[in-house]
Structures are given as structure tokens and as C-alpha cells.
Design a protein around this motif. Structure first.
Motif, short mmCIF file in Angstrom:
data_model
loop_
_atom_site.label_atom_id
_atom_site.label_comp_id
_atom_site.label_asym_id
_atom_site.label_seq_id
_atom_site.Cartn_x
_atom_site.Cartn_y
_atom_site.Cartn_z
N ALA A 2 0.82 -1.20 0.00
CA ALA A 2 0.00 0.00 0.00
C ALA A 2 0.86 1.26 0.00
CB ALA A 2 -0.92 -0.01 1.22
N HIS A 3 0.39 2.26 -0.70
CA HIS A 3 1.10 3.53 -0.80
C HIS A 3 0.18 4.66 -0.33
CE1 HIS A 3 4.36 1.69 -3.16
NE2 HIS A 3 3.39 0.99 -3.72
N GLN A 4 0.76 5.69 0.27
CA GLN A 4 0.00 6.85 0.72
C GLN A 4 -0.43 7.69 -0.48
OE1 GLN A 4 -0.87 7.50 3.92
NE2 GLN A 4 -2.11 9.19 3.15
N GLN A 5 -1.68 8.16 -0.47
CA GLN A 5 -2.16 9.02 -1.53
C GLN A 5 -2.39 10.42 -0.99
OE1 GLN A 5 -5.59 7.61 -3.70
NE2 GLN A 5 -4.95 5.50 -3.57
N ASP A 6 -1.94 11.43 -1.74
CA ASP A 6 -2.28 12.80 -1.41
C ASP A 6 -3.74 13.04 -1.75
OD1 ASP A 6 0.33 13.34 -0.60
OD2 ASP A 6 0.94 13.87 -2.63
N LEU A 7 -4.42 13.82 -0.93
CA LEU A 7 -5.82 14.11 -1.17
C LEU A 7 -5.96 15.09 -2.33
CD1 LEU A 7 -7.17 14.43 2.48
CD2 LEU A 7 -7.33 12.47 0.92
N GLU A 8 -6.92 14.82 -3.20
CA GLU A 8 -7.19 15.68 -4.35
C GLU A 8 -8.65 16.07 -4.33
OE1 GLU A 8 -5.34 14.42 -8.19
OE2 GLU A 8 -5.00 12.55 -7.10
N GLY A 9 -8.96 17.13 -5.06
CA GLY A 9 -10.34 17.54 -5.24
C GLY A 9 -10.96 18.16 -4.00
N PRO A 10 -12.26 18.41 -4.05
CA PRO A 10 -12.94 19.12 -2.95
C PRO A 10 -13.29 18.21 -1.79
CG PRO A 10 -14.50 18.60 -4.68
CD PRO A 10 -13.16 18.17 -5.20
N ASP A 11 -13.55 18.83 -0.65
CA ASP A 11 -14.14 18.13 0.48
C ASP A 11 -15.62 17.90 0.12
OD1 ASP A 11 -15.52 17.48 2.86
OD2 ASP A 11 -14.02 18.51 4.07
N LEU A 12 -15.99 16.64 -0.04
CA LEU A 12 -17.32 16.34 -0.56
C LEU A 12 -18.43 16.50 0.48
CD1 LEU A 12 -16.37 13.24 -2.74
CD2 LEU A 12 -16.89 15.55 -3.53
N THR A 13 -18.06 16.68 1.73
CA THR A 13 -19.10 16.93 2.73
C THR A 13 -19.45 18.40 2.82
OG1 THR A 13 -17.45 17.12 4.49
CG2 THR A 13 -18.40 14.94 4.11
N GLU A 14 -18.49 19.29 2.51
CA GLU A 14 -18.72 20.72 2.66
C GLU A 14 -18.81 21.44 1.32
OE1 GLU A 14 -15.79 22.32 5.23
OE2 GLU A 14 -16.29 21.01 6.92
N GLU A 15 -17.82 21.22 0.47
CA GLU A 15 -17.81 21.93 -0.82
C GLU A 15 -18.67 21.23 -1.87
OE1 GLU A 15 -13.71 23.05 -2.02
OE2 GLU A 15 -13.15 22.07 -0.13
N VAL A 32 -13.28 12.73 1.86
CA VAL A 32 -14.18 12.78 3.00
C VAL A 32 -13.41 12.32 4.23
CG1 VAL A 32 -16.25 11.79 4.07
CG2 VAL A 32 -16.25 12.36 1.62
N ASP A 33 -13.41 13.13 5.29
CA ASP A 33 -12.74 12.77 6.54
C ASP A 33 -11.29 12.35 6.32
OD1 ASP A 33 -15.06 13.29 7.99
OD2 ASP A 33 -15.79 11.23 7.79
N GLY A 34 -10.61 13.03 5.40
CA GLY A 34 -9.20 12.75 5.17
C GLY A 34 -8.93 11.53 4.32
N ARG A 35 -9.97 10.99 3.67
CA ARG A 35 -9.80 9.80 2.84
C ARG A 35 -10.29 10.10 1.42
NH1 ARG A 35 -11.49 7.95 7.83
NH2 ARG A 35 -10.14 6.37 8.79
N PRO A 36 -9.58 9.55 0.40
CA PRO A 36 -10.01 9.80 -0.98
C PRO A 36 -11.34 9.12 -1.28
CG PRO A 36 -8.24 8.18 -0.93
CD PRO A 36 -8.37 8.71 0.47
N VAL A 37 -12.16 9.82 -2.06
CA VAL A 37 -13.47 9.32 -2.48
C VAL A 37 -13.65 9.66 -3.95
CG1 VAL A 37 -15.98 9.60 -2.22
CG2 VAL A 37 -14.51 9.52 -0.20
N VAL A 38 -14.24 8.73 -4.72
CA VAL A 38 -14.55 9.02 -6.12
C VAL A 38 -16.06 9.02 -6.32
CG1 VAL A 38 -12.37 8.17 -7.03
CG2 VAL A 38 -14.28 6.59 -6.79
N VAL A 39 -16.50 9.87 -7.24
CA VAL A 39 -17.92 10.00 -7.57
C VAL A 39 -18.10 9.64 -9.04
CG1 VAL A 39 -19.94 11.50 -7.55
CG2 VAL A 39 -18.12 11.84 -5.87
N VAL A 40 -19.11 8.83 -9.32
CA VAL A 40 -19.31 8.28 -10.67
C VAL A 40 -20.79 8.33 -11.01
CG1 VAL A 40 -18.95 6.28 -12.15
CG2 VAL A 40 -17.37 6.70 -10.26
N ARG A 41 -21.07 8.55 -12.29
CA ARG A 41 -22.44 8.50 -12.78
C ARG A 41 -22.64 7.21 -13.57
NH1 ARG A 41 -25.76 12.77 -14.02
NH2 ARG A 41 -23.97 14.20 -14.06
N THR A 42 -23.69 6.44 -13.27
CA THR A 42 -24.06 5.26 -14.03
C THR A 42 -25.52 5.38 -14.44
OG1 THR A 42 -24.92 3.91 -12.21
CG2 THR A 42 -22.52 3.92 -12.53
#
Length: 513
Positions: A2-15, A32-42
Motif C-alpha cells: 500500500a502507498h499513501q495518496q495525497d488528497l485531491e479535489g474538494p471536500d465532498l461533505t462541505e464543498e 471525506v474525513d481525510g480519505r479519498p473518495v470518487v464519484v461516478v455516474r451510471t
């Protein structure tokens, strides 16, 4: 690992993120809460899931979304967007799933869903399942049975506990991975899952009585049996091949023995210039061992991935100090020298042989199952006996066009084990995944997707020297496989195209149109 990932993009709870920015092919990234999250449309709607692969921590934001799944760019793990479940190896654990809310054209994450949504009871439930082999296919099958609601007894019989075998020639051998990273699961996991690990050797199979007999004298009855006995290293048939400083690499014990042999050693010879031999060479160079690779071919890997990519891989190793003696065979091995077929010799305190493997099909042959350089299975991984399945390195299964193939890849073995398990439970799943494997050479990863064997034409898009290349392998004009360096997303797209038989998409990726 496992490798550490830098956070990218907006805070999805606030912004939040604009609905217009969320696509259906490439994930949109936030945190979210310091963890990367992806959003997808299906077609089923919007989804938000964890952005870190549970295999080696790959960034899912760099992957693609296909058929309701998000796929990892590093090693092609697949996750269901609706449930987070790991539906395609090599990942075994799910990713988090988040609840979302859409307000004023913005998507917000409102919370994380509870993990571990149980499966419904399977269509059928065997009285008992026995798995012979504790490698990739066997371990994946055992976990899949439990994840798909099977509550009956599972016994996994093998000579070692399930381990992360690809790492044995990579980071672990190089000294950059801890030993406690190597087991796939802890003993507690198997105990809690009700999977009985048995370190036994199976002597025979009584198909009529549905019983496996152990060399120790015991036996075990089965309703469904999975043969996942894997392969063993091909032996070097020359004088000195049985000397104590000559090693093969297949198990954790093998890798540990090589590491122990490095104490006081300064020079090593690798016999064989395939992927395993070259990965071992890279690992030994990281430990500052003088390393020479001996092989009969003129260009390493050329028969597998073509001269362009093979020459590039050779140049990487040479830049790191590996010496090559190509077009040569080994005549004999002495206490501190290796003599080649031209009479020359190389000093070496350590020899590692990597000249391929042989499938372990003796049990299947003795039991009267249909075999032919492997155990013959149908597209459900079922053998000629309806109570016995086979998966992994021993399985000869219907490949492209229905031609039988046997392929020795870790991820493929896991996925075959998963398919066999689902079919034991009556899910009627035909296995058609394109093969995939990865190989690491210092800081250069090579991803290969599709069936490499038997190609007659290689087409190159990009430049290996620029670390930006995709190579397509054609047979009779049909693209059957691709290899790439730092084109991870395109390699994922190629995997989807190969699965769909979409030659137009493959030609587009290779810039052939």
C-alpha cells in the motif's frame, strides 16, 4: 504494497462537486474525513465510493468505470459501485460506499454506509467443499464461497498458508516489504470465516466415494472438490543443479532461502530471462549483489512481448548493473562457478533458476480426469467429473474462440477460483475474463492484458524509452493482447475491449485508425 495518496479535489461533505463534472467513464475525485473518495455516474444514478484500492492502495481516480464497476489502474481489481464489494481479484476486501445528496446542482456526501451487506442464500448449497491447493485460486475460492452465503464446511488443503506470491520475487525479495505483509490473511480471519486450513499432502482422490486421501493416512469427504494444485518449477537437468547454493523460487520458503543465501554472497547468476528471472535480478541488484543473467534467447522476453519491449527491459537492467550473457546455455554448475556452453565461466556464490514451471496434474491424472497439459475444464471451470472443478495454473479452459488454453498468471488464477466457487453454488457463471499480469523492474511497471501466446505481429504505440508505450499483439490480424508502461487507464480500457471483443476500440487505443 500500500502507498499513501495525497488528497485531491474538494471536500465532498462541505464543498461538494458539480453534477456537471461527474462523468460515467472516468471517476471524479474528492475526499471525506481525510480519505479519498470518487464519484461516478451510471445509468442507475450517482455513486460515491472509497478512492483507494484495497489491494495495494492504487488510486481509483486514475481508473475507469465499466458496467457498474470501478476498476483499479494498477492491478485491475474491480469493485461494485453499488455495494463496494470486490468483484474481481486481486482485491479481496470491499471499498466504502457513501450516501449522497444532490442540492442546487452539487453532489454532497452525507455519510458512510454500514459495511458487510450479506448475500442472499446461494441457489444450491453443497454438503461440503474441499479445496486442494492453498495458492491464488484456492484461497480466492474459499473466500468467495463465504461471501456468497455458503455456510457449509470448507477445508483448504495445502503445503503452506495463502501468501501474496507475486511479492516473493519483487519487494519481499528486494528487502522493501516486511514479512508480515506477505500472508494474504491472518489465522484469525480463516478461523472466523470457518475455513479449515489443513497442511497436508493429498495422495489420491476416490471419485466414486467422493473422498480425498492424505499421505498421512487420513481422509476427507467432499460434495464439491476444487483442484488448485498450481505448478512447480521446471528443473535444470545439468550437473551441479542439485548443489545447495542453487535455488528455485515458488514459495515463501524459497524466497526466504534465497535471502538467507545472500549472507556473505557477492555474485549471483540467474538462469532464465523470463519475467521471474528478471524480477529476481532486479531484487538482487537492490541488495547490491553482482548479478548476471544467462539465457538462450538473444533478447529477453522477445518471444513474449516483442523485441522493442524486450530490448527496453534489458536496457533498464543494464543501467542498474545487470550483466547479460544471452544466446548461451548453462553446461554445469560448480561450487563457486557457472560454466556456459561456450566454455566460459562466471563466478557465483548463488544461482537462481527460473526456466518456467510444470503444472501439477498428477492427482487429476491418477483420478482419471480428462487432462492434456493441464486439467480440462469447461467455461464454468468444471472438469469431466461434475463434482470436481479445477482452477489456476493447472486449468486448461476455453480461451478466445473456444480454443483451450492454460495460463500461469496470479490474478487469472484468483478469478478462476472465484468463478469456480460461484458455480459450485449454482450461479451459472461462464468464465471469460482476459488474462492480466504485472511485472516490476525497478521503478518501471509493465501491465499485460490478454492472451500473449501465439501472436504473429506486434504493433507499437509510443516509445518505451519515454516510459509511455502500448504494444498490441495480433494473431491473423486480430488484437489478442496488449502490454503497456504508464498507460494504466488505456490498459484498463483494453481489458474491457478484449472482454467485449471490440477490435475497433483496441485499434483506437493503439492508434491504428
Amino acid at each position: 504494497m500500500a502507498h499513501q495518496q495525497d488528497l485531491e479535489g474538494p471536500d465532498l461533505t462541505e464543498e461538494g462537486i458539480s453534477v456537471d463534472q461527474v462523468g460515467g467513464d472516468v471517476p471524479s475525485v474528492g475526499h471525506v474525513d481525510g480519505r479519498p473518495v470518487v464519484v461516478v455516474r451510471t445509468p442507475a444514478g450517482l455513486h460515491a465510493v472509497g478512492g483507494k484500492c484495497t489491494h495495494y492502495g492504487g488510486p481509483l481516480s486514475k481508473g475507469i468505470c465499466v458496467d457498474g464497476e470501478v476498476r483499479c489502474p494498477w492491478h485491475h481489481a474491480r469493485f461494485d459501485l453499488a455495494t463496494g464489494e470486490a468483484v474481481g481479484a486481486p482485491a479481496l476486501d470491499p471499498i466504502p460506499v457513501y450516501d449522497i445528496d444532490v442540492r442546487d446542482g452539487m453532489v454532497y456526501v452525507t455519510g458512510k454506509r454500514e459495511e458487510g451487506r450479506p448475500h442472499a442464500a446461494p441457489p444450491t448449497s453443497p454438503e461440503s467443499v474441499v479445496i486442494v491447493g492453498s495458492g491464488a485460486a484456492g484461497a480466492a475460492a474459499a473466500e468467495t464461497l463465504r461471501r456468497h452465503g455458503y455456510e457449509g464446511p470448507i477445508s483448504m488443503v495445502g503445503s503452506e498458508k495463502p501468501v501474496d506470491r507475486p511479492n516473493l520475487s519483487k519487494d519481499y525479495l528486494a528487502g522493501t516489504a516486511q514479512e508480515d505483509w506477505i500472508p494474504l490473511r491472518s489465522d484469525d480471519y480463516y478461523a472466523q470465516a470457518g475455513i479449515d486450513l489443513m497442511q497436508e499432502h493429498v495422495a489420491s482422490i476416490d471419485r466414486e466415494a467422493r473422498t480425498v486421501h492424505f499421505e498421512s493416512g487420513g481422509s476427507l469427504a467432499y460434495d464439491c472438490l476444487l483442484l488448485a494444485t498450481g505448478a512447480e518449477p521446471r528443473q535444470l537437468p545439468i550437473p551441479g543443479a542439485d548443489l545447495p547454493h542453487v535455488h528455485y523460487l515458488r514459495t515463501l520458503a524459497d524466497s526466504k532461502a534465497i535471502i538467507s543465501a545472500l549472507d556473505g554472497a557477492h555474485r549471483a547468476v540467474i538462469v532464465g530471462a523470463g519475467f521471474i528471472g528478471l524480477e529476481v535480478a532486479a531484487s538482487l541488484r537492490r541488495r547490491e549483489i553482482e548479478t548476471t543473467v544467462v539465457a538462450p534467447e538473444e533478447i529477453p522476453l522477445a518471444a513474449l512481448v516483442g523485441e522493442d519491449l524486450g530490448s527496453f527491459v534489458q536496457s533498464i537492467h543494464e543501467e542498474h548493473g545487470v550483466e547479460f550473457r544471452l544466446g548461451r546455455g548453462v553446461e554445469r554448475i560448480g561450487a563457486d562457478t557457472v560454466t556456459l556452453d561456450d566454455g566460459s565461466s562466471i563466478s557465483a556464490e548463488l544461482v537462481v533458476v527460473g526456466i518456467g514451471v510444470v503444472p501439477r496434474i498428477g492427482l487429476a491424472e491418477d483420478a482419471g480426469l480428462e487432462t492434456d497439459d493441464g486439467v480440462i475444464v469447461d467455461d464454468h471451470m468444471q472438469t469431466s467429473d461434475p463434482h470436481i472443478w479445477a482452477a489456476g495454473d493447472i486449468a486448461r479452459y476455453p480461451g478466445p474462440g473456444g480454443d483451450p488454453v492454460r495460463i500461469e498468471h496470479w490474478v487469472l488464477a484468483e478469478r478462476q477460483g472465484q468463478a469456480a466457487a460461484r458455480n459450485m453454488l449454482g450461479h451459472d457463471v461462464a468464465f471469460s475474463d482476459p488474462p492480466f499480469f504485472w511485472s516490476q523492474h525497478y521503478d518501471i511497471p509493465i501491465n499485460v492484458t490478454g492472451q500473449l501466446g501465439g501472436w504473429d505481429d506486434a504493433v507499437v504505440s509510443g516509445d518505451p524509452a519515454e516510459h509511455d508505450v502500448m504494444v498490441g499483439y495480433r494473431k491473423a490480424g486480430t488484437i489478442r493482447a496488449v502490454a503497456s508502461i504508464y498507460r494504466d487507464r488505456d490498459n484498463l480500457r483494453a481489458e474491457a475491449a478484449l472482454a467485449d471483443g471490440d477490435q475497433a476500440a483496441l485499434r483506437h487505443l493503439l492508434e491504428l485508425d
